[in-house]
Write an enzyme that holds these catalytic residues in place. Sequence first.
Site, PDB file in Angstrom:
ATOM      1  N   ARG A 179       0.828  -1.219   0.000  1.00  0.00           N
ATOM      2  CA  ARG A 179       0.000   0.000   0.000  1.00  0.00           C
ATOM      3  C   ARG A 179       0.860   1.266   0.000  1.00  0.00           C
ATOM      4  O   ARG A 179       0.475   2.278  -0.582  1.00  0.00           O
ATOM      5  CB  ARG A 179      -0.933  -0.009   1.206  1.00  0.00           C
ATOM      6  CG  ARG A 179      -2.080  -0.967   0.994  1.00  0.00           C
ATOM      7  CD  ARG A 179      -3.076  -0.928   2.117  1.00  0.00           C
ATOM      8  NE  ARG A 179      -4.331  -1.532   1.693  1.00  0.00           N
ATOM      9  CZ  ARG A 179      -5.231  -2.016   2.527  1.00  0.00           C
ATOM     10  NH1 ARG A 179      -5.036  -1.977   3.825  1.00  0.00           N
ATOM     11  NH2 ARG A 179      -6.353  -2.536   2.050  1.00  0.00           N
ATOM     12  N   GLY A 227      -8.358  -8.270   0.247  1.00  0.00           N
ATOM     13  CA  GLY A 227      -7.003  -8.310   0.777  1.00  0.00           C
ATOM     14  C   GLY A 227      -6.441  -9.719   0.873  1.00  0.00           C
ATOM     15  O   GLY A 227      -5.315  -9.981   0.429  1.00  0.00           O
ATOM     16  N   LYS A 234     -15.946 -13.243   5.755  1.00  0.00           N
ATOM     17  CA  LYS A 234     -16.814 -12.168   6.254  1.00  0.00           C
ATOM     18  C   LYS A 234     -18.172 -12.193   5.563  1.00  0.00           C
ATOM     19  O   LYS A 234     -18.511 -11.301   4.795  1.00  0.00           O
ATOM     20  CB  LYS A 234     -16.135 -10.824   6.022  1.00  0.00           C
ATOM     21  CG  LYS A 234     -14.873 -10.656   6.852  1.00  0.00           C
ATOM     22  CD  LYS A 234     -14.329  -9.248   6.678  1.00  0.00           C
ATOM     23  CE  LYS A 234     -12.950  -9.233   6.091  1.00  0.00           C
ATOM     24  NZ  LYS A 234     -12.517  -7.971   5.554  1.00  0.00           N
TER      25      LYS A 234
HETATM   26  P1  ADP Z   1     -10.784 -11.023   1.461  1.00  0.00           P
HETATM   27  O1  ADP Z   1      -9.791 -10.375   2.386  1.00  0.00           O
HETATM   28  O2  ADP Z   1     -10.174 -11.535   0.199  1.00  0.00           O
HETATM   29  O3  ADP Z   1     -11.976 -10.156   1.223  1.00  0.00           O
HETATM   30  P2  ADP Z   1     -11.987 -12.461   3.683  1.00  0.00           P
HETATM   31  O4  ADP Z   1     -11.287 -11.570   4.619  1.00  0.00           O
HETATM   32  O5  ADP Z   1     -13.461 -12.390   3.599  1.00  0.00           O
HETATM   33  O6  ADP Z   1     -11.353 -12.336   2.203  1.00  0.00           O
HETATM   34  O7  ADP Z   1     -11.698 -13.982   4.029  1.00  0.00           O
HETATM   35  C1  ADP Z   1     -10.421 -14.520   4.121  1.00  0.00           C
HETATM   36  C2  ADP Z   1     -10.413 -15.593   5.154  1.00  0.00           C
HETATM   37  O8  ADP Z   1     -11.413 -16.549   4.926  1.00  0.00           O
HETATM   38  C3  ADP Z   1      -9.112 -16.364   5.167  1.00  0.00           C
HETATM   39  O9  ADP Z   1      -8.440 -16.092   6.371  1.00  0.00           O
HETATM   40  C4  ADP Z   1      -9.538 -17.822   5.076  1.00  0.00           C
HETATM   41  O10 ADP Z   1      -8.831 -18.657   5.961  1.00  0.00           O
HETATM   42  C5  ADP Z   1     -10.991 -17.753   5.481  1.00  0.00           C
HETATM   43  N1  ADP Z   1     -11.769 -18.896   4.990  1.00  0.00           N
HETATM   44  C6  ADP Z   1     -11.985 -19.273   3.726  1.00  0.00           C
HETATM   45  N2  ADP Z   1     -12.716 -20.404   3.677  1.00  0.00           N
HETATM   46  C7  ADP Z   1     -12.970 -20.756   4.951  1.00  0.00           C
HETATM   47  C8  ADP Z   1     -13.650 -21.851   5.583  1.00  0.00           C
HETATM   48  N3  ADP Z   1     -14.232 -22.798   4.860  1.00  0.00           N
HETATM   49  N4  ADP Z   1     -13.680 -21.884   6.926  1.00  0.00           N
HETATM   50  C9  ADP Z   1     -13.092 -20.929   7.660  1.00  0.00           C
HETATM   51  N5  ADP Z   1     -12.424 -19.870   7.136  1.00  0.00           N
HETATM   52  C10 ADP Z   1     -12.364 -19.792   5.794  1.00  0.00           C
HETATM   53 MG    MG Z   2      -9.765 -10.133   4.544  1.00  0.00          MG
END
Ligand code: ADP
Ligand code: MG
Length: 402
Positions: A34, A360, A211
């Site tokens: 960033r 992210g 999330k």
């Molecule tokens: P981004 O930052 O790309 O928007 P998020 O913050 O929503 O994505 O989600 C990322 C997290 O989701 C990662 O830490 C990953 O471990 C978790 N995750 C993905 N699939 C699962 C799952 N089936 N169970 C628990 N956590 C998960």
């Molecule tokens: Mg995230």
Amino acid sequence: MKRLKDLNIKNKTVLVRCDFNVPRKGDVITDDNRIVQALPTIKYLLSGGAKVILFSHLGKIKHKLSEEEVEAAKKKNNMLPVFLRLQELLGSDKVTFSDKTRGDKVRKLVDLIQPGEVLLLQNTRYEKGEEKNDPELAKEWASYADAYVMDAFGSAHRAHASTYGVPEILKAEGKEVALGYLVEKEVENLSRCVNVEKADRPYVAILGGFKVSDKIKVIDSLLKKCDKILIGGAMAYTFKKALGEPIGISPVEDDQLEYAKKCFEDAKGRIVLPVDSVVTDAFEGWTKKEVVKDIPEGMEGMDIGPKTIKLFTKELKGAKMVFWNGPMGVFEQKDFQAGTIGVCKAITELEGCFSVIGGGDSAAAAAEFGYKDKFSHVSTGGGASLEMIENDGHLPGIDVIG
Ligand code: ADP
Ligand code: MG
């Protein structure tokens, strides 16, 4: 909307809202992306003879908590490591730091900046009024500057004092406000995912991650724009439960079940869910791992399974535009990376496809597995990119500039 190059900057004091909210371990910055991404705007201003003030938030500071807790949060989220990194990137004689965000001391430092020099202010969230867009705070920050540049895409979905109040005041005073290079590039790329042209179809969105309640709202809007939505990650289990399928002890957001069901029905087959999962008997310290179609009782979904990787790859065939937000599994652990790697591979092998990552952790995963450079655009803002799609291209921190 004004761009950086439209500004009159020589000998002017230009206040730049950056997104220096970098991941850290203690005081060590673990990814300076960033900061690096903010350099084109900063360098342009410096070489044009501007006096540059940079400000940003860093981490979370909850002012409702006790005094000690707020002090601890301030200590944890001190902007000092960002200052040291900026000195390395721009030259130590070029950058100074104000450990305060406002007040007489800051004003004195502002008066001392010479053209071609940078002053970095302390974390904007040290101020209680930042997130409330407090008018007194915005007025004080605005009073430091002749012009304002918005270059914090990751914060553009928030109408805070530093992202909204300040440019609003400066504009009312007849001063110049503009978008920085980073935000300009984001708007250009993400607008394509919002105002979809025929040549960009089929347009496929892939959602995952953790999330769910933050993200699930975007599905309505995406369904209006995309041809298909593939859902993996933890989000998939909320959908599966909503459809009456067994999910064991997988993460689920029960208050979203009705909405998920409605989305799925409205989509009329355009939402594609996993057909198998990699499951374990616990999230941490698991002892049993297997690939299943239906998730047994007491087991938890950790990644999409191999059949789902094949299915998603097939669904992606021929796509001319892909928007991806959220990993397909717990990619931080080796055993649950295959789904996310599979999706990265499938997207980046598509020919003539415009591919965007908006998240992210998704960006971090793509970088870790060696696919990041193969995407057309990797957004610096997860929440902001989703909200931009949700609000049909509008974000408060960008609209206020226009
Ligand atoms: P981004 O930052 O790309 O928007 P998020 O913050 O929503 O994505 O989600 C990322 C997290 O989701 C990662 O830490 C990953 O471990 C978790 N995750 C993905 N699939 C699962 C799952 N089936 N169970 C628990 N956590 C998960
Ligand atoms: Mg995230």
